[in-house]
Design a protein around this motif. Structure first.
Motif, PDB file in Angstrom:
ATOM      1  N   PRO A 163      31.314  36.965 -18.343  1.00 44.68           N
ATOM      2  CA  PRO A 163      30.420  38.135 -18.276  1.00 44.68           C
ATOM      3  C   PRO A 163      28.977  37.838 -18.665  1.00 44.68           C
ATOM      4  N   GLU A 164      28.761  36.744 -19.389  1.00 45.05           N
ATOM      5  CA  GLU A 164      27.391  36.391 -19.759  1.00 45.05           C
ATOM      6  C   GLU A 164      26.609  35.837 -18.562  1.00 45.05           C
ATOM      7  N   THR A 165      27.302  35.494 -17.484  1.00 49.63           N
ATOM      8  CA  THR A 165      26.674  34.970 -16.273  1.00 49.63           C
ATOM      9  C   THR A 165      26.561  36.085 -15.241  1.00 49.63           C
ATOM     10  N   THR A 166      25.371  36.304 -14.744  1.00 45.74           N
ATOM     11  CA  THR A 166      25.162  37.298 -13.701  1.00 45.74           C
ATOM     12  C   THR A 166      25.510  36.682 -12.351  1.00 45.74           C
ATOM     13  N   LEU A 167      26.363  37.381 -11.617  1.00 44.98           N
ATOM     14  CA  LEU A 167      26.716  36.893 -10.282  1.00 44.98           C
ATOM     15  C   LEU A 167      25.531  37.091  -9.350  1.00 44.98           C
ATOM     16  N   LYS A 168      25.054  35.998  -8.773  1.00 38.56           N
ATOM     17  CA  LYS A 168      23.938  36.079  -7.832  1.00 38.56           C
ATOM     18  C   LYS A 168      24.427  36.212  -6.399  1.00 38.56           C
ATOM     19  N   LYS A 169      25.650  35.750  -6.157  1.00 40.19           N
ATOM     20  CA  LYS A 169      26.168  35.776  -4.795  1.00 40.19           C
ATOM     21  C   LYS A 169      27.645  36.135  -4.821  1.00 40.19           C
ATOM     22  N   ILE A 170      28.017  37.175  -4.083  1.00 38.41           N
ATOM     23  CA  ILE A 170      29.417  37.506  -3.848  1.00 38.41           C
ATOM     24  C   ILE A 170      29.640  37.279  -2.361  1.00 38.41           C
ATOM     25  N   TYR A 171      30.550  36.384  -2.072  1.00 40.47           N
ATOM     26  CA  TYR A 171      30.757  35.911  -0.707  1.00 40.47           C
ATOM     27  C   TYR A 171      32.135  36.351  -0.228  1.00 40.47           C
ATOM     28  N   PHE A 172      32.208  36.856   0.974  1.00 40.14           N
ATOM     29  CA  PHE A 172      33.474  37.300   1.557  1.00 40.14           C
ATOM     30  C   PHE A 172      33.853  36.356   2.694  1.00 40.14           C
ATOM     31  N   SER A 173      35.132  35.985   2.713  1.00 41.88           N
ATOM     32  CA  SER A 173      35.590  35.036   3.724  1.00 41.88           C
ATOM     33  C   SER A 173      37.029  35.345   4.111  1.00 41.88           C
ATOM     34  N   ALA A 174      37.489  34.630   5.110  1.00 42.78           N
ATOM     35  CA  ALA A 174      38.892  34.665   5.522  1.00 42.78           C
ATOM     36  C   ALA A 174      39.262  33.250   5.924  1.00 42.78           C
ATOM     37  N   HIS A 175      40.520  32.937   5.794  1.00 37.51           N
ATOM     38  CA  HIS A 175      41.009  31.612   6.188  1.00 37.51           C
ATOM     39  C   HIS A 175      42.041  31.864   7.276  1.00 37.51           C
TER      40      HIS A 175
END
Length: 158
Positions: A88-100
């Protein structure tokens, strides 16, 4: 199901080896109901939400990839990913959505292939996953034909 789960577990293992924190099949409440993506992984300021799919051989794999990606890319899931960030101390800069996405004959969607490379899997890792898809598909075919094939009425064993 076994084919899907084998691929999911292998991808999760590869990500864990690359220091990702992985959640398998979390239940995420959204305005559209509960969503259960196959995998969410966090590492530093990056989070990935992905889903494994084995399609028929007539499927348009890149379209299947896009459909799965769009299914999970919404604000409710983004908020859940931020809230459950194991660091939680790290701010997420990128949330990436994918499929395999593979078809049962072992073809993989180009975007799925590119995403797996981005996540740190090697070409050899992806070939191994493809072989798993093929082996499991053969086992499914074998079971299906063994249990559904009918012998001709006039068949006699020698």
């Amino acid at each position: 199901m076994d084919r899907h789960d084998t691929i999911l577990k292998a991808i999760a293992k590869h990500l864990q080896q690359r220091q990702f924190h992985v959640a398998i099949e979390p239940r995420i409440p959204t305005k559209d109901g509960i969503r259960i993506p196959d995998l969410i992984a966090w590492k530093e300021d990056l989070a990935i939400c992905s889903d494994v799919t084995i399609s028929s051989d007539i499927a348009i794999l890149n379209a299947d990839h896009l459909n799965k990606t769009n299914k999970y890319d919404n604000n409710d899931i983004r908020d859940w990913i931020r809230l459950h960030n194991p660091s939680p101390e790290t701010t997420l800069k990128k949330i990436y959505f994918s499929a395999h996405v593979w078809n049962w004959r072992g073809a993989i969607a180009q975007k799925s292939y590119d995403d797996l490379i981005f996540l740190g899997l090697t070409k050899t890792n992806i070939k191994w996953l493809t072989i798993c898809v093929l082996k499991k598909s053969y086992q499914i075919w074998q079971t299906y034909t063994t249990h559904t094939t009918r012998l001709p009425v006039d068949y006699q064993e020698s």
